[in-house]
Design a protein around this motif. Structure first.
Motif, PDB file in Angstrom:
ATOM      1  N   UNK A 199     -46.694  -1.857  54.673  1.00 37.33           N
ATOM      2  CA  UNK A 199     -47.966  -1.885  54.162  1.00 37.33           C
ATOM      3  C   UNK A 199     -48.100  -2.174  52.721  1.00 37.33           C
ATOM      4  N   UNK A 200     -47.039  -1.916  51.880  1.00 40.77           N
ATOM      5  CA  UNK A 200     -46.942  -2.292  50.546  1.00 40.77           C
ATOM      6  C   UNK A 200     -46.302  -3.487  50.564  1.00 40.77           C
ATOM      7  N   UNK A 201     -45.519  -3.935  51.286  1.00 43.51           N
ATOM      8  CA  UNK A 201     -44.690  -5.244  51.086  1.00 43.51           C
ATOM      9  C   UNK A 201     -45.655  -6.299  50.865  1.00 43.51           C
ATOM     10  N   UNK A 202     -46.599  -6.505  51.811  1.00 45.57           N
ATOM     11  CA  UNK A 202     -47.499  -7.645  51.670  1.00 45.57           C
ATOM     12  C   UNK A 202     -48.208  -7.739  50.454  1.00 45.57           C
ATOM     13  N   UNK A 203     -48.652  -6.509  49.872  1.00 43.21           N
ATOM     14  CA  UNK A 203     -49.308  -6.479  48.707  1.00 43.21           C
ATOM     15  C   UNK A 203     -48.561  -7.242  47.659  1.00 43.21           C
ATOM     16  N   UNK A 204     -47.328  -6.379  47.541  1.00 42.66           N
ATOM     17  CA  UNK A 204     -46.421  -6.806  46.468  1.00 42.66           C
ATOM     18  C   UNK A 204     -46.064  -8.307  46.417  1.00 42.66           C
ATOM     19  N   UNK A 205     -45.686  -8.541  47.562  1.00 41.23           N
ATOM     20  CA  UNK A 205     -45.274 -10.074  47.892  1.00 41.23           C
ATOM     21  C   UNK A 205     -46.286 -10.987  47.422  1.00 41.23           C
ATOM     22  N   UNK A 225     -51.477  -4.701  35.699  1.00 35.63           N
ATOM     23  CA  UNK A 225     -51.323  -4.326  36.931  1.00 35.63           C
ATOM     24  C   UNK A 225     -50.633  -2.926  37.074  1.00 35.63           C
ATOM     25  N   UNK A 226     -49.522  -2.755  36.160  1.00 40.19           N
ATOM     26  CA  UNK A 226     -48.861  -1.676  36.097  1.00 40.19           C
ATOM     27  C   UNK A 226     -49.620  -0.571  35.632  1.00 40.19           C
ATOM     28  N   UNK A 227     -50.117  -0.585  34.459  1.00 38.92           N
ATOM     29  CA  UNK A 227     -51.063   0.135  33.997  1.00 38.92           C
ATOM     30  C   UNK A 227     -52.224   0.794  34.660  1.00 38.92           C
ATOM     31  N   UNK A 273     -52.674  -4.842  42.835  1.00 42.16           N
ATOM     32  CA  UNK A 273     -53.115  -6.222  42.929  1.00 42.16           C
ATOM     33  C   UNK A 273     -54.129  -6.477  42.038  1.00 42.16           C
ATOM     34  N   UNK A 274     -55.129  -5.787  41.908  1.00 43.39           N
ATOM     35  CA  UNK A 274     -56.382  -6.417  40.890  1.00 43.39           C
ATOM     36  C   UNK A 274     -55.900  -6.753  39.557  1.00 43.39           C
TER      37      UNK A 274
END
Length: 290
Positions: free
Chosen positions: A85-91, A120-122, A142-143
């Protein structure tokens, strides 16, 4: 939910600009993830098709946010660690950078993507600290990465973009007014179109479309949209986005709406130094720690 996007505004903003479609590698990864029994090795192989994307993915996985004791050195391991689930958002976020920058290394492009990573990280860390759940934290990440993607399109056509924005912001003019006056478009509308083209969640697209229109978002009845927006603006504020991109420290939007944004998150100004400490502990420099 905030009001629907004015399509006439979209058409005007698009004049002379091309919204990049999802790259083939991202489409193929999504297709694999949507299978009944997706193969993690196939997904890793697709990511590895592009050395730049693969390297950037590993950089993010090995960032302080994940707090790994041992660094991950392979995409296969990274995919297993993150979960499908997180792979697609990150990639998606990683591919966006390479798609829009086109390999450019001019000073403003580098500032733009470094700032996007910081925001993004914050944003992700703020959502984590507020215990809003991993899905919200991922959406915030992502935002943060996508919210200024439209700037890259404008800068590609108008190399003086950053200089024009610096002068306008120093004169206390709103982002959208400056962009419409000099470039006949706006990065928030272009960013919304990129988000749509890339299949991001509707809430993310809506927040991108209105992220320089606080009055509109604050009237929304959708609590999730308002939280995403408030976290984005807080992340921009804490990381000093305007100063990083344009060497301007006025932050008029935060001055005018900061209190209302903190109310959405049930925070107050007195808690921000502690939040700054938390960001620094996880590798994100901020307003309280430079």
């Amino acid at each position: 939910m905030v009001k629907p996007i004015d399509m006439s505004m979209v058409e005007n903003a698009l004049a002379g600009f091309t919204i990049p479609p999802q790259p083939e590698v991202l489409i193929r990864i999504k297709q694999e993830i949507e299978l009944e029994d997706p193969d993690i090795n196939t997904i890793a192989a697709l990511i590895n098709m592009d050395v730049g994307i693969a390297g950037f993915t590993l950089k993010v996985v090995n960032s302080a946010y994940f707090g790994l004791r041992r660094k991950i050195s392979s995409i296969e391991h990274a995919c297993k660690f993150l979960g499908l689930n997180r792979v697609i958002k990150l990639v998606s976020s990683v591919v966006l950078r390479f798609t829009l920058s086109g390999g450019s290394s001019d000073p403003f492009t580098l500032k733009l993507w470094n700032s996007a990573m910081n925001v993004g990280s914050a944003a992700m860390l703020i959502a984590q600290q507020l215990r809003l759940g991993s899905d919200c934290a991922d959406d915030c990440y992502t935002l943060g990465l996508f919210h200024n993607a439209g700037m890259s399109l404008i800068h590609a056509q108008f190399p003086d973009y950053a200089k024009v924005l610096k002068v306008g912001l120093s004169q206390q003019l709103p982002f959208v007014s400056i962009e419409q006056r000099y470039f006949h478009t706006s990065h928030d509308t272009l960013g919304y179109l990129i988000a749509q083209s890339w299949g991001l969640a509707p809430e993310i697209g809506q927040v991108i479309a209105y992220h320089h229109n606080p009055e509109q978002v604050l009237l929304s009845t959708d609590l999730y949209e308002k939280r995403l927006f408030a976290i984005l603006k807080l992340a921009e504020h804490l990381t000093g986005e305007e100063a990083a991109l344009f060497d301007v420290k006025l932050e008029l939007e935060w001055q005018q709406h900061g209190e209302a944004l903190l109310d959405i998150l049930e925070l107050d100004e007195m808690q921000l130094p502690d939040l700054g400490d938390y960001l620094l502990q996880n590798g994100v420099e901020n307003h309280f720690h430079r």
